[in-house]
Write an enzyme that holds these catalytic residues in place. Structure first.
Site, PDB file in Angstrom:
ATOM      1  N   SER A  83       0.615  61.476 -67.893  1.00 13.21           N
ATOM      2  CA  SER A  83       1.714  61.344 -68.844  1.00 13.21           C
ATOM      3  C   SER A  83       1.207  60.760 -70.154  1.00 13.21           C
ATOM      4  O   SER A  83       0.201  60.042 -70.184  1.00 13.21           O
ATOM      5  CB  SER A  83       2.805  60.437 -68.267  1.00 13.21           C
ATOM      6  N   TYR A  93       5.919  52.855 -63.847  1.00 12.08           N
ATOM      7  CA  TYR A  93       5.589  54.276 -64.001  1.00 12.08           C
ATOM      8  C   TYR A  93       4.363  54.456 -64.890  1.00 12.08           C
ATOM      9  O   TYR A  93       3.429  55.196 -64.536  1.00 12.08           O
ATOM     10  CB  TYR A  93       6.793  55.009 -64.591  1.00 12.08           C
TER      11      TYR A  93
END
Length: 283
Positions: free
Chosen positions: A174, A187
């Protein structure tokens, strides 16, 4: 084809794409050219979002596909329908990639169905927004790492004995791995771990001719965000902080996975591609 190995998530994530009012755009934009002809791939988190777009694009390019999902049977059936519309076979496996034994079952069932394994796409993930680090419970922290990182590790452990020279592992990391996210502390940490894992594993498997790369999407419109993965405040301006001023669609990310999966990416290993709307990141 389907097999069930169920686990119910704590809050319904990653969510149902079928129920979204504004549905993600996942269909490929061009005709296939057999870049994955005769090959097979496993795509975790393949029922919706980026995983769905990848599975369908791989099928269009000639691959049979196993899609792994947590509990969204309706979404998984839609993805399988599109894969089969491309003339390929689709195996649906339901369960929790944070379970090592299930990861072994995924690979075993895939190899039984398709005779081998050429591409592993680790894509399944979850995220939980918290503005205060004290709100991240021990259970949530463990759960996020169990899905997002342990699941990738377990899948590689199960798959590597079936991969051969020319095979490809692609990990979905990400943009948060590179620039962080103030509301996604756990996350972002898992995505940093995935980026490091990708680079380390690429060196570990280079002599075997197995390529290991990653894709680091920016804000992409998938069920993960509106179904609890982003705060209501973030959703109001989702993707607007990118140079392009909008979120991406799953179909805009899938070609990065295809490039790394097929022979076009034969000189790429240990690398990260960045379909993120123009955000400049290091590494």
């Amino acid at each position: 084809m389907s097999v069930e190995h169920a686990k119910i998530n704590e809050d319904g994530l990653p969510g149902h794409e079928r129920r979204m009012d504004e549905k993600p755009d996942f269909m490929p934009r061009y005709e296939g050219s057999d870049r994955l002809a005769g090959k097979s791939a496993i795509v975790t988190g393949g029922d919706s979002g980026i995983g769905r777009a990848v599975a369908i694009l791989f099928a269009r390019e000639g691959a049979n596909v196993t899609i792994v999902h947590l509990e969204e049977d309706d979404d998984a059936a839609i993805t399988a329908h599109h894969v089969e519309d491309e003339g390929r076979r689709c195996l649906i496996l339901r369960g929790d990639v944070g379970d090592k034994l299930f990861c072994e079952e995924i690979v075993r069932r895939h190899v039984e169905a398709f005779g081998g394994l050429d591409v592993l796409v680790n894509n399944a993930g979850e995220q939980h927004p918290d503005k205060d680090i004290r709100d991240v419970t021990e259970e949530q922290l463990k759960r996020t790492f169990q899905t997002n990182f342990y699941g990738y590790f377990f899948m590689v452990q199960a798959a590597v004995g079936h991969l051969k020279k020319g095979s490809s592992i692609i990990n979905c990391t990400s943009v948060t791995s590179f620039e962080g996210s103030e509301e996604l502390l756990d996350y972002s940490s898992t995505k940093g771990a995935i980026t490091s894992f990708t680079r380390a594993l690429s060196g570990n498997l280079a002599e075997k001719g197995i390529r290991v790369n990653g894709v680091a999407p920016g804000p992409i419109w998938t069920p993960l965000n509106p179904c609890g993965g982003a705060s209501k405040e973030k959703l109001k301006t989702f993707g607007e902080n990118t140079p392009m001023g909008r979120p991406g669609e799953p179909w805009e990310v899938a070609p990065s996975f295809l490039f790394l999966a097929c022979d076009d990416g034969s000189y790429f290993t240990g690398q990260i591609l960045h379909p993120n709307g123009g955000t400049i990141v290091g590494g």
